[in-house]
Design a protein around this motif. Structure first.
Motif, PDB file in Angstrom:
ATOM      1  N   ARG A 146       0.832  -1.206   0.000  1.00 30.32           N
ATOM      2  CA  ARG A 146       0.000   0.000   0.000  1.00 30.32           C
ATOM      3  C   ARG A 146       0.866   1.256   0.000  1.00 30.32           C
ATOM      4  NH1 ARG A 146      -3.788   2.698  -2.023  1.00 30.32           N
ATOM      5  NH2 ARG A 146      -4.940   4.040  -0.624  1.00 30.32           N
ATOM      6  N   GLU A 147       1.941   1.211   0.767  1.00 26.44           N
ATOM      7  CA  GLU A 147       2.858   2.347   0.790  1.00 26.44           C
ATOM      8  C   GLU A 147       3.419   2.608  -0.605  1.00 26.44           C
ATOM      9  OE1 GLU A 147       6.824   3.830   3.197  1.00 26.44           O
ATOM     10  OE2 GLU A 147       6.585   1.704   2.799  1.00 26.44           O
ATOM     11  N   GLN A 148       3.802   1.544  -1.301  1.00 20.94           N
ATOM     12  CA  GLN A 148       4.345   1.688  -2.647  1.00 20.94           C
ATOM     13  C   GLN A 148       3.297   2.281  -3.582  1.00 20.94           C
ATOM     14  OE1 GLN A 148       7.514   1.298  -3.522  1.00 20.94           O
ATOM     15  NE2 GLN A 148       6.982   2.049  -5.539  1.00 20.94           N
ATOM     16  N   GLU A 149       2.046   1.795  -3.462  1.00 26.25           N
ATOM     17  CA  GLU A 149       0.969   2.334  -4.290  1.00 26.25           C
ATOM     18  C   GLU A 149       0.774   3.830  -4.019  1.00 26.25           C
ATOM     19  OE1 GLU A 149      -2.427   0.027  -3.220  1.00 26.25           O
ATOM     20  OE2 GLU A 149      -1.793  -1.734  -4.343  1.00 26.25           O
ATOM     21  N   LEU A 150       0.792   4.208  -2.759  1.00 24.50           N
ATOM     22  CA  LEU A 150       0.593   5.607  -2.396  1.00 24.50           C
ATOM     23  C   LEU A 150       1.743   6.487  -2.893  1.00 24.50           C
ATOM     24  CD1 LEU A 150      -0.862   5.203   1.194  1.00 24.50           C
ATOM     25  CD2 LEU A 150      -2.080   5.984  -0.857  1.00 24.50           C
ATOM     26  N   LEU A 151       2.963   5.959  -2.831  1.00 27.82           N
ATOM     27  CA  LEU A 151       4.108   6.724  -3.338  1.00 27.82           C
ATOM     28  C   LEU A 151       3.996   6.937  -4.845  1.00 27.82           C
ATOM     29  CD1 LEU A 151       7.053   5.191  -1.271  1.00 27.82           C
ATOM     30  CD2 LEU A 151       6.115   7.509  -1.093  1.00 27.82           C
ATOM     31  N   GLU A 152       3.548   5.901  -5.561  1.00 26.24           N
ATOM     32  CA  GLU A 152       3.367   6.031  -7.005  1.00 26.24           C
ATOM     33  C   GLU A 152       2.259   7.029  -7.312  1.00 26.24           C
ATOM     34  OE1 GLU A 152       2.751   2.050  -8.412  1.00 26.24           O
ATOM     35  OE2 GLU A 152       4.799   1.437  -7.931  1.00 26.24           O
ATOM     36  N   GLU A 153       1.175   6.972  -6.536  1.00 24.74           N
ATOM     37  CA  GLU A 153       0.070   7.908  -6.724  1.00 24.74           C
ATOM     38  C   GLU A 153       0.534   9.344  -6.442  1.00 24.74           C
ATOM     39  OE1 GLU A 153      -4.362   8.847  -4.884  1.00 24.74           O
ATOM     40  OE2 GLU A 153      -3.422   6.911  -4.479  1.00 24.74           O
ATOM     41  N   LYS A 154       1.324   9.507  -5.408  1.00 29.07           N
ATOM     42  CA  LYS A 154       1.848  10.838  -5.069  1.00 29.07           C
ATOM     43  C   LYS A 154       2.692  11.382  -6.222  1.00 29.07           C
ATOM     44  CE  LYS A 154       4.928  13.200  -1.853  1.00 29.07           C
ATOM     45  NZ  LYS A 154       5.856  13.046  -0.733  1.00 29.07           N
ATOM     46  N   THR A 155       3.541  10.542  -6.787  1.00 25.54           N
ATOM     47  CA  THR A 155       4.386  10.957  -7.909  1.00 25.54           C
ATOM     48  C   THR A 155       3.525  11.406  -9.086  1.00 25.54           C
ATOM     49  OG1 THR A 155       6.158   9.473  -7.229  1.00 25.54           O
ATOM     50  CG2 THR A 155       6.173  10.184  -9.521  1.00 25.54           C
ATOM     51  N   GLN A 156       2.487  10.626  -9.382  1.00 22.44           N
ATOM     52  CA  GLN A 156       1.588  10.984 -10.490  1.00 22.44           C
ATOM     53  C   GLN A 156       0.883  12.314 -10.213  1.00 22.44           C
ATOM     54  OE1 GLN A 156      -0.998   7.603 -10.899  1.00 22.44           O
ATOM     55  NE2 GLN A 156       0.555   6.340 -11.897  1.00 22.44           N
ATOM     56  N   LEU A 157       0.420  12.495  -8.980  1.00 20.32           N
ATOM     57  CA  LEU A 157      -0.270  13.733  -8.636  1.00 20.32           C
ATOM     58  C   LEU A 157       0.662  14.945  -8.711  1.00 20.32           C
ATOM     59  CD1 LEU A 157      -2.505  12.511  -5.690  1.00 20.32           C
ATOM     60  CD2 LEU A 157      -3.262  13.193  -7.978  1.00 20.32           C
ATOM     61  N   LEU A 158       1.910  14.753  -8.285  1.00 20.91           N
ATOM     62  CA  LEU A 158       2.876  15.850  -8.382  1.00 20.91           C
ATOM     63  C   LEU A 158       3.145  16.213  -9.837  1.00 20.91           C
ATOM     64  CD1 LEU A 158       5.399  14.868  -5.565  1.00 20.91           C
ATOM     65  CD2 LEU A 158       3.845  16.835  -5.584  1.00 20.91           C
ATOM     66  N   GLU A 159       3.228  15.198 -10.693  1.00 23.66           N
ATOM     67  CA  GLU A 159       3.446  15.452 -12.114  1.00 23.66           C
ATOM     68  C   GLU A 159       2.251  16.194 -12.717  1.00 23.66           C
ATOM     69  OE1 GLU A 159       4.201  11.592 -13.759  1.00 23.66           O
ATOM     70  OE2 GLU A 159       6.257  11.511 -12.975  1.00 23.66           O
ATOM     71  N   LYS A 160       1.033  15.755 -12.364  1.00 23.27           N
ATOM     72  CA  LYS A 160      -0.163  16.421 -12.880  1.00 23.27           C
ATOM     73  C   LYS A 160      -0.242  17.857 -12.367  1.00 23.27           C
ATOM     74  CE  LYS A 160      -3.091  12.345 -13.472  1.00 23.27           C
ATOM     75  NZ  LYS A 160      -4.328  11.667 -13.013  1.00 23.27           N
ATOM     76  N   SER A 161       0.115  18.051 -11.127  1.00 20.64           N
ATOM     77  CA  SER A 161       0.096  19.393 -10.540  1.00 20.64           C
ATOM     78  C   SER A 161       1.092  20.308 -11.248  1.00 20.64           C
ATOM     79  CB  SER A 161       0.421  19.311  -9.047  1.00 20.64           C
ATOM     80  OG  SER A 161       0.472  20.577  -8.476  1.00 20.64           O
TER      81      SER A 161
END
Length: 76
Positions: A39-54
């Motif tokens: 779950r931590e890995q999934e959240l880190l990947e999601e965070k990276t995607q959100l930062l890129e979109k931002s």
């Protein structure tokens, strides 16, 4: 306090049962830990995607502001 010979099989059985419970708890905690790491890995990947979109959205907004300022200056 000395255990008699008749108490030893019962004590050994109780020890085995406690050990079995500990092993079960260990396996449960180990599984929970594995799931949490996934779950931590999934959240880190999601965070990276959100930062890129931002960053992309910020860049687009800045570009729009620049174009609007240029249009405003052209009309002055």
């Amino acid at each position: 306090m000395t255990a008699s010979h008749t108490d030893q099989p019962l004590a050994l059985q109780e020890l085995e049962e406690k050990l079995d419970r500990l092993i079960e708890q260990y396996q449960a905690v180990k599984n929970d830990n594995r799931l949490l790491r996934l779950r931590e890995q999934e959240l880190l990947e999601e965070k990276t995607q959100l930062l890129e979109k931002s960053a992309l959205a910020r860049s687009r907004v800045e570009a729009m502001i620049t174009r609007l300022k240029a249009l405003e200056q052209a009309h002055d």
